[in-house]
Design a protein around this motif. Structure first.
Motif, PDB file in Angstrom:
ATOM      1  N   PHE A   1      34.471  40.041 -82.871  1.00 33.59           N
ATOM      2  CA  PHE A   1      34.397  41.491 -83.011  1.00 33.59           C
ATOM      3  C   PHE A   1      33.667  41.881 -84.291  1.00 33.59           C
ATOM      4  CE2 PHE A   1      36.025  45.368 -84.870  1.00 33.59           C
ATOM      5  CZ  PHE A   1      35.878  46.278 -83.842  1.00 33.59           C
ATOM      6  N   ALA A   2      33.921  41.138 -85.371  1.00 30.91           N
ATOM      7  CA  ALA A   2      33.257  41.441 -86.642  1.00 30.91           C
ATOM      8  C   ALA A   2      31.741  41.321 -86.500  1.00 30.91           C
ATOM      9  CB  ALA A   2      33.773  40.500 -87.731  1.00 30.91           C
ATOM     10  N   VAL A   3      31.297  40.278 -85.797  1.00 35.29           N
ATOM     11  CA  VAL A   3      29.850  40.105 -85.599  1.00 35.29           C
ATOM     12  C   VAL A   3      29.295  41.231 -84.731  1.00 35.29           C
ATOM     13  CG1 VAL A   3      28.090  38.588 -84.629  1.00 35.29           C
ATOM     14  CG2 VAL A   3      30.013  37.616 -85.913  1.00 35.29           C
ATOM     15  N   ALA A   4      30.003  41.556 -83.644  1.00 37.59           N
ATOM     16  CA  ALA A   4      29.521  42.611 -82.745  1.00 37.59           C
ATOM     17  C   ALA A   4      29.501  43.974 -83.433  1.00 37.59           C
ATOM     18  CB  ALA A   4      30.411  42.671 -81.496  1.00 37.59           C
ATOM     19  N   TYR A   5      30.415  44.183 -84.350  1.00 36.60           N
ATOM     20  CA  TYR A   5      30.431  45.456 -85.069  1.00 36.60           C
ATOM     21  C   TYR A   5      29.336  45.521 -86.134  1.00 36.60           C
ATOM     22  CZ  TYR A   5      32.133  49.225 -88.052  1.00 36.60           C
ATOM     23  OH  TYR A   5      32.231  50.361 -88.807  1.00 36.60           O
ATOM     24  N   ALA A   6      29.042  44.369 -86.761  1.00 33.17           N
ATOM     25  CA  ALA A   6      28.106  44.374 -87.888  1.00 33.17           C
ATOM     26  C   ALA A   6      26.651  44.427 -87.436  1.00 33.17           C
ATOM     27  CB  ALA A   6      28.339  43.127 -88.747  1.00 33.17           C
ATOM     28  N   VAL A   7      26.332  43.794 -86.316  1.00 30.34           N
ATOM     29  CA  VAL A   7      24.921  43.684 -85.919  1.00 30.34           C
ATOM     30  C   VAL A   7      24.242  45.051 -85.763  1.00 30.34           C
ATOM     31  CG1 VAL A   7      23.399  42.972 -84.041  1.00 30.34           C
ATOM     32  CG2 VAL A   7      25.106  41.384 -84.938  1.00 30.34           C
ATOM     33  N   PRO A   8      24.808  46.024 -85.035  1.00 30.63           N
ATOM     34  CA  PRO A   8      24.106  47.304 -84.891  1.00 30.63           C
ATOM     35  C   PRO A   8      23.944  48.067 -86.214  1.00 30.63           C
ATOM     36  CG  PRO A   8      25.802  47.063 -83.206  1.00 30.63           C
ATOM     37  CD  PRO A   8      26.043  45.999 -84.217  1.00 30.63           C
ATOM     38  N   ILE A   9      24.837  47.815 -87.178  1.00 30.78           N
ATOM     39  CA  ILE A   9      24.741  48.520 -88.456  1.00 30.78           C
ATOM     40  C   ILE A   9      23.741  47.840 -89.370  1.00 30.78           C
ATOM     41  CG2 ILE A   9      26.049  49.240 -90.498  1.00 30.78           C
ATOM     42  CD1 ILE A   9      28.512  49.379 -88.744  1.00 30.78           C
ATOM     43  N   VAL A  10      23.795  46.527 -89.443  1.00 29.06           N
ATOM     44  CA  VAL A  10      22.870  45.800 -90.317  1.00 29.06           C
ATOM     45  C   VAL A  10      21.455  45.818 -89.745  1.00 29.06           C
ATOM     46  CG1 VAL A  10      22.384  43.550 -91.355  1.00 29.06           C
ATOM     47  CG2 VAL A  10      24.752  44.348 -91.167  1.00 29.06           C
ATOM     48  N   VAL A  11      21.338  45.759 -88.417  1.00 29.27           N
ATOM     49  CA  VAL A  11      20.021  45.777 -87.767  1.00 29.27           C
ATOM     50  C   VAL A  11      19.956  47.007 -86.868  1.00 29.27           C
ATOM     51  CG1 VAL A  11      18.340  44.402 -86.497  1.00 29.27           C
ATOM     52  CG2 VAL A  11      20.182  43.253 -87.747  1.00 29.27           C
ATOM     53  N   PRO A  12      19.763  48.203 -87.455  1.00 22.46           N
ATOM     54  CA  PRO A  12      19.757  49.415 -86.627  1.00 22.46           C
ATOM     55  C   PRO A  12      18.570  49.508 -85.682  1.00 22.46           C
ATOM     56  CG  PRO A  12      19.105  49.915 -88.879  1.00 22.46           C
ATOM     57  CD  PRO A  12      19.536  48.492 -88.883  1.00 22.46           C
ATOM     58  N   ASP A  13      17.517  48.738 -85.954  1.00 25.47           N
ATOM     59  CA  ASP A  13      16.336  48.781 -85.097  1.00 25.47           C
ATOM     60  C   ASP A  13      16.412  47.807 -83.930  1.00 25.47           C
ATOM     61  OD1 ASP A  13      15.299  50.617 -86.881  1.00 25.47           O
ATOM     62  OD2 ASP A  13      14.292  49.083 -88.087  1.00 25.47           O
TER      63      ASP A  13
ATOM     64  N   SER B   1      17.263  46.242 -80.226  1.00 25.92           N
ATOM     65  CA  SER B   1      17.021  46.839 -78.917  1.00 25.92           C
ATOM     66  C   SER B   1      18.299  47.458 -78.355  1.00 25.92           C
ATOM     67  CB  SER B   1      16.492  45.774 -77.954  1.00 25.92           C
ATOM     68  OG  SER B   1      17.461  44.759 -77.766  1.00 25.92           O
ATOM     69  N   ALA B   2      18.111  48.296 -77.363  1.00 29.45           N
ATOM     70  CA  ALA B   2      19.266  48.949 -76.732  1.00 29.45           C
ATOM     71  C   ALA B   2      20.162  47.932 -76.043  1.00 29.45           C
ATOM     72  CB  ALA B   2      18.771  49.987 -75.726  1.00 29.45           C
ATOM     73  N   ALA B   3      19.570  46.848 -75.529  1.00 24.83           N
ATOM     74  CA  ALA B   3      20.388  45.820 -74.886  1.00 24.83           C
ATOM     75  C   ALA B   3      21.340  45.163 -75.891  1.00 24.83           C
ATOM     76  CB  ALA B   3      19.490  44.766 -74.233  1.00 24.83           C
ATOM     77  N   VAL B   4      20.844  44.934 -77.104  1.00 22.87           N
ATOM     78  CA  VAL B   4      21.705  44.342 -78.143  1.00 22.87           C
ATOM     79  C   VAL B   4      22.840  45.289 -78.488  1.00 22.87           C
ATOM     80  CG1 VAL B   4      21.754  43.536 -80.539  1.00 22.87           C
ATOM     81  CG2 VAL B   4      19.839  42.908 -79.058  1.00 22.87           C
ATOM     82  N   HIS B   5      22.539  46.561 -78.620  1.00 24.20           N
ATOM     83  CA  HIS B   5      23.576  47.540 -78.931  1.00 24.20           C
ATOM     84  C   HIS B   5      24.624  47.600 -77.813  1.00 24.20           C
ATOM     85  CE1 HIS B   5      22.096  49.605 -82.623  1.00 24.20           C
ATOM     86  NE2 HIS B   5      20.925  49.093 -82.234  1.00 24.20           N
ATOM     87  N   ARG B   6      24.154  47.556 -76.576  1.00 23.41           N
ATOM     88  CA  ARG B   6      25.104  47.591 -75.457  1.00 23.41           C
ATOM     89  C   ARG B   6      25.964  46.333 -75.428  1.00 23.41           C
ATOM     90  NH1 ARG B   6      20.686  49.687 -72.566  1.00 23.41           N
ATOM     91  NH2 ARG B   6      20.307  47.614 -71.645  1.00 23.41           N
ATOM     92  N   ALA B   7      25.357  45.178 -75.696  1.00 25.77           N
ATOM     93  CA  ALA B   7      26.121  43.929 -75.696  1.00 25.77           C
ATOM     94  C   ALA B   7      27.195  43.944 -76.788  1.00 25.77           C
ATOM     95  CB  ALA B   7      25.178  42.740 -75.888  1.00 25.77           C
ATOM     96  N   CYS B   8      26.824  44.451 -77.952  1.00 24.89           N
ATOM     97  CA  CYS B   8      27.808  44.533 -79.039  1.00 24.89           C
ATOM     98  C   CYS B   8      28.929  45.507 -78.689  1.00 24.89           C
ATOM     99  CB  CYS B   8      27.111  44.960 -80.330  1.00 24.89           C
ATOM    100  SG  CYS B   8      25.956  43.731 -80.992  1.00 24.89           S
ATOM    101  N   MET B   9      28.566  46.631 -78.067  1.00 26.78           N
ATOM    102  CA  MET B   9      29.588  47.598 -77.673  1.00 26.78           C
ATOM    103  C   MET B   9      30.553  46.989 -76.656  1.00 26.78           C
ATOM    104  SD  MET B   9      30.702  50.715 -78.057  1.00 26.78           S
ATOM    105  CE  MET B   9      29.291  51.586 -78.764  1.00 26.78           C
ATOM    106  N   HIS B  10      30.003  46.267 -75.669  1.00 25.73           N
ATOM    107  CA  HIS B  10      30.858  45.628 -74.665  1.00 25.73           C
ATOM    108  C   HIS B  10      31.746  44.556 -75.300  1.00 25.73           C
ATOM    109  CE1 HIS B  10      27.714  46.843 -71.400  1.00 25.73           C
ATOM    110  NE2 HIS B  10      28.547  47.843 -71.711  1.00 25.73           N
TER     111      HIS B  10
END
Length: 281
Positions: free
Chosen positions: A25-37, A39-48
């Protein structure tokens, strides 16, 4: 020996997997914040992934509730777990899922043995610093007039806030950011109290152990001294001369070679027989 209950066995077996899920969960939460650019697929995967972890903790709570002997007592004594499970459902925000996961991991971590307290405290400090930095960065990055724009600024702010130093060079400007600051300050004070109490308890136990050893050594020395005195008394009793037996030999004051019952002669005196006149014929 009392056998552990089914609930205890379940909690012992699932503690490590849930901690691994919390790291995911920590990794999934950190990735969209540290790497805001990203792709949308990465953001969706982290959200899921975040929701999967939350669902795992929710299922764990329901299973423990089902295995407990008294359902009412379990809910009453684990109300914080229930609040952490229901929190994202009330307001499904990513920040609330962070709080929920931290609360559940903390509740399960407290089941560990006391000897691991230092490890869990250190893990809590690292986790709070990381989540605090990421949370305030996600809130303050786009805030107008905000001064926390990158991960370095957020991490520096988290350290100064958690240690209650507060240099003031970086500070949140939004209401949610300030709420995070309050929570981080209170958490820092609580963890500092736990560390201080743990260190004090260690010193006290060490002093008590040294005192017990010293008392045992003092008692052993006193017992040894008593035994030495008893041995000295026994040796003195055995070495003392006993009363002389009749006919055992010349006593004190008897000249060497004197017969039994004859007085001792002074040195240079004539023999007693010579002093007696010979009978006249």
């Amino acid at each position: 020996m009392k056998q552990p209950s089914r609930q205890s066995r379940w909690e012992r077996r699932t503690q490590t997997p849930l901690l691994v899920l919390a790291l995911g969960f920590a990794v999934a939460y950190a990735v969209p914040i540290v790497v805001p650019d990203a792709s949308a697929a990465v953001h969706r995967a982290c959200m899921h992934a975040e929701w999967v972890v939350w669902a795992a903790f929710a299922a764990d709570y329901l299973i423990r509730l089902g295995l407990s002997a008294s359902k009412k007592a379990f809910v009453r004594t684990h109300w914080l777990d229930l609040a952490a499970v229901l929190l994202p459902m009330i307001q499904p925000l990513r920040l609330l899922r962070v709080v929920s996961t931290l609360m559940l991991v903390g509740r399960r971590a407290r089941m560990a043995p006391q000897i691991r307290l230092t490890t869990y405290v250190a893990g809590s400090v690292v986790g709070l610093l990381m989540f605090g930095s990421l949370a305030v960065l996600s809130v303050e990055r786009e805030a107008p007039g905000g001064n926390i724009k990158n991960l370095g600024d957020a991490l520096w702010w988290s350290v100064t806030t958690m240690t209650t130093v507060g240099y003031g060079d970086h500070s949140p400007t939004t209401g949610l950011g300030r709420l995070l600051a309050v929570g981080l300050m209170l958490s820092g004070i609580a963890l500092l109290g736990v560390v201080t109490a743990n260190i004090a308890a260690w010193f006290i136990s060490r002093f008590e152990r040294d005192d017990r050893v010293e008392r045992a050594q003092t008692a052993a020395i006193a017992e040894l001294a008593s035994e030495v005195r008893a041995l000295r008394a026994e040796v003195a009793r055995l070495a003392a001369p006993g009363p002389a037996a009749p006919g055992a030999g010349p006593g004190p004051g008897t000249a060497p070679g004197a017969g039994a019952g004859l007085p001792a002669q002074a040195p240079g005196a004539a023999p007693a027989a010579a002093a007696v006149s010979a009978p006249t014929p």
